[in-house]
Design a protein around this motif. Structure first.
Motif, mmCIF file in Angstrom:
data_model
loop_
_atom_site.group_PDB
_atom_site.id
_atom_site.type_symbol
_atom_site.label_atom_id
_atom_site.label_comp_id
_atom_site.label_asym_id
_atom_site.label_seq_id
_atom_site.Cartn_x
_atom_site.Cartn_y
_atom_site.Cartn_z
ATOM 1 N N LYS A 223 0.755 -1.117 0.065
ATOM 2 C CA LYS A 223 0.105 0.021 -0.087
ATOM 3 C C LYS A 223 0.910 1.269 0.114
ATOM 4 O O LYS A 223 0.263 2.393 -0.376
ATOM 5 N N SER A 224 2.005 1.194 0.508
ATOM 6 C CA SER A 224 2.835 2.153 0.450
ATOM 7 C C SER A 224 3.804 2.319 -0.976
ATOM 8 O O SER A 224 4.404 3.374 -1.035
ATOM 9 N N GLY A 225 3.627 1.651 -1.962
ATOM 10 C CA GLY A 225 4.158 1.783 -2.993
ATOM 11 C C GLY A 225 5.571 0.951 -3.331
ATOM 12 O O GLY A 225 6.032 1.351 -4.324
ATOM 13 N N LYS A 226 5.651 0.010 -2.282
ATOM 14 C CA LYS A 226 6.994 -0.438 -2.554
ATOM 15 C C LYS A 226 6.923 -1.979 -2.859
ATOM 16 O O LYS A 226 5.583 -2.570 -2.754
ATOM 17 N N ILE A 227 7.850 -2.424 -3.632
ATOM 18 C CA ILE A 227 7.714 -3.871 -4.208
ATOM 19 C C ILE A 227 7.884 -4.780 -2.782
ATOM 20 O O ILE A 227 8.930 -4.873 -2.115
ATOM 21 N N SER A 228 6.956 -5.789 -2.804
ATOM 22 C CA SER A 228 6.755 -6.568 -1.501
ATOM 23 C C SER A 228 7.233 -7.908 -1.890
ATOM 24 O O SER A 228 7.739 -8.711 -0.955
ATOM 25 N N ALA A 229 7.286 -8.345 -3.258
ATOM 26 C CA ALA A 229 7.263 -9.636 -3.738
ATOM 27 C C ALA A 229 7.398 -9.809 -5.010
ATOM 28 O O ALA A 229 6.700 -9.025 -5.694
ATOM 29 N N PHE A 230 8.099 -10.748 -5.631
ATOM 30 C CA PHE A 230 7.961 -10.983 -6.924
ATOM 31 C C PHE A 230 8.678 -12.321 -7.314
ATOM 32 O O PHE A 230 9.265 -13.080 -6.620
#
Length: 253
Positions: A223-230
């Motif tokens: 929700k903060s705009g950061k990549i959390s997983a891929f």
């Protein structure tokens, strides 16, 4: 991943003439329908060997042996019991006979991911198949998932029905798919499988993230705009991990 994919293609190509055979992978003595995530994620060791085996009844398997890779309990959850594999006992016997012998072996290295967990998702402007333009403003404060694919990618097409259920279950999440192909080409797949993610087309800005890692690529943004997983590639294990992460982010404040 690209080198591994090419190598596996060489072995699997030897099986192409048998139209009756299902795709079976044997990795370190365990049966799988998909390559375990531990193999996809880790740098591939020098001791890895690949070969194919076939029984007299033409049951075939693509085999990999890498004693330096230990499969996790999570990976083993997706292993197929030997009694569920056609001629499983015979395949395993032949596998054990060949794994320490003279097999197809070579040096491998994994391509490096071109994105990182914790990175800020970049500024973007993308057009969907209906002509609507989407930007960062549309995902502000929301969990977002981006799936990169193209029509010639078999694994991409096969995962689409399952991915569609995610949107049905989590309507508060922004689900985007992205292809560099034209709307006319993309529709040939999207309409056939009824993939319900927002379909971005003619898109090359995210294609740069693929590099030598291969398709599909699925990216989860918090929700903060950061990549959390891929995840590069797809398997039941990888999809379960991504879905769990998305659900965790939905409930986070």
């Amino acid at each position: 991943m690209l080198i591994l994919s090419v190598a596996m293609s060489v072995v699997i190509a030897a099986q192409a003439g048998n139209t009756k055979a299902k795709r079976i992978i044997i990795f370190n003595g365990h049966f799988f329908n998909e390559l375990p995530a531990a193999v996809k994620h880790n740098a591939l060791p020098q001791d890895i060997r690949m070969f194919s085996i076939e029984t007299p009844d033409e049951t075939r398997a693509t085999c990999m042996y890498a004693p330096s890779i230990e499969l996790s309990d999570e990976s083993l959850k997706y292993a197929i019991p030997i009694d569920k594999v056609p001629e499983g006992e015979e395949l395993l016997r032949r596998y054990n006979e060949q794994k320490d012998g003279k097999t197809f072996s070579f040096s491998l290295s994994s391509a490096k991911p071109l994105i990182n967990v914790g990175d800020i998702f970049p500024e973007f402007s993308a057009t969907d198949i209906t002509g609507k333009v989407w930007t960062n403003a549309d995902i502000k404060g929301k969990v977002m998932v981006l799936n990169l694919w193209f029509t010639g990618c078999g694994p991409c097409r096969r995962e689409m029905p399952e991915l569609s259920t995610w949107k049905d279950e989590m309507p508060d999440v922004m689900f985007f798919s992205s292809t560099y192909e034209s709307p006319e080409i993309a529709r040939q797949v999207l309409d056939k499988v009824d993939f319900n993610w927002i379909p971005i087309v003619n898109d090359t800005q995210f294609k740069e993230w693929i590099g030598g890692n291969g398709y599909p690529l699925t990216v989860v943004v918090d929700k903060s705009g950061k990549i959390s997983a891929f995840e590069y590639g797809t398997s039941p294990e990888q999809r379960a991990s991504l879905k769990n992460r998305i659900q965790e982010l939905r409930s986070a404040k």
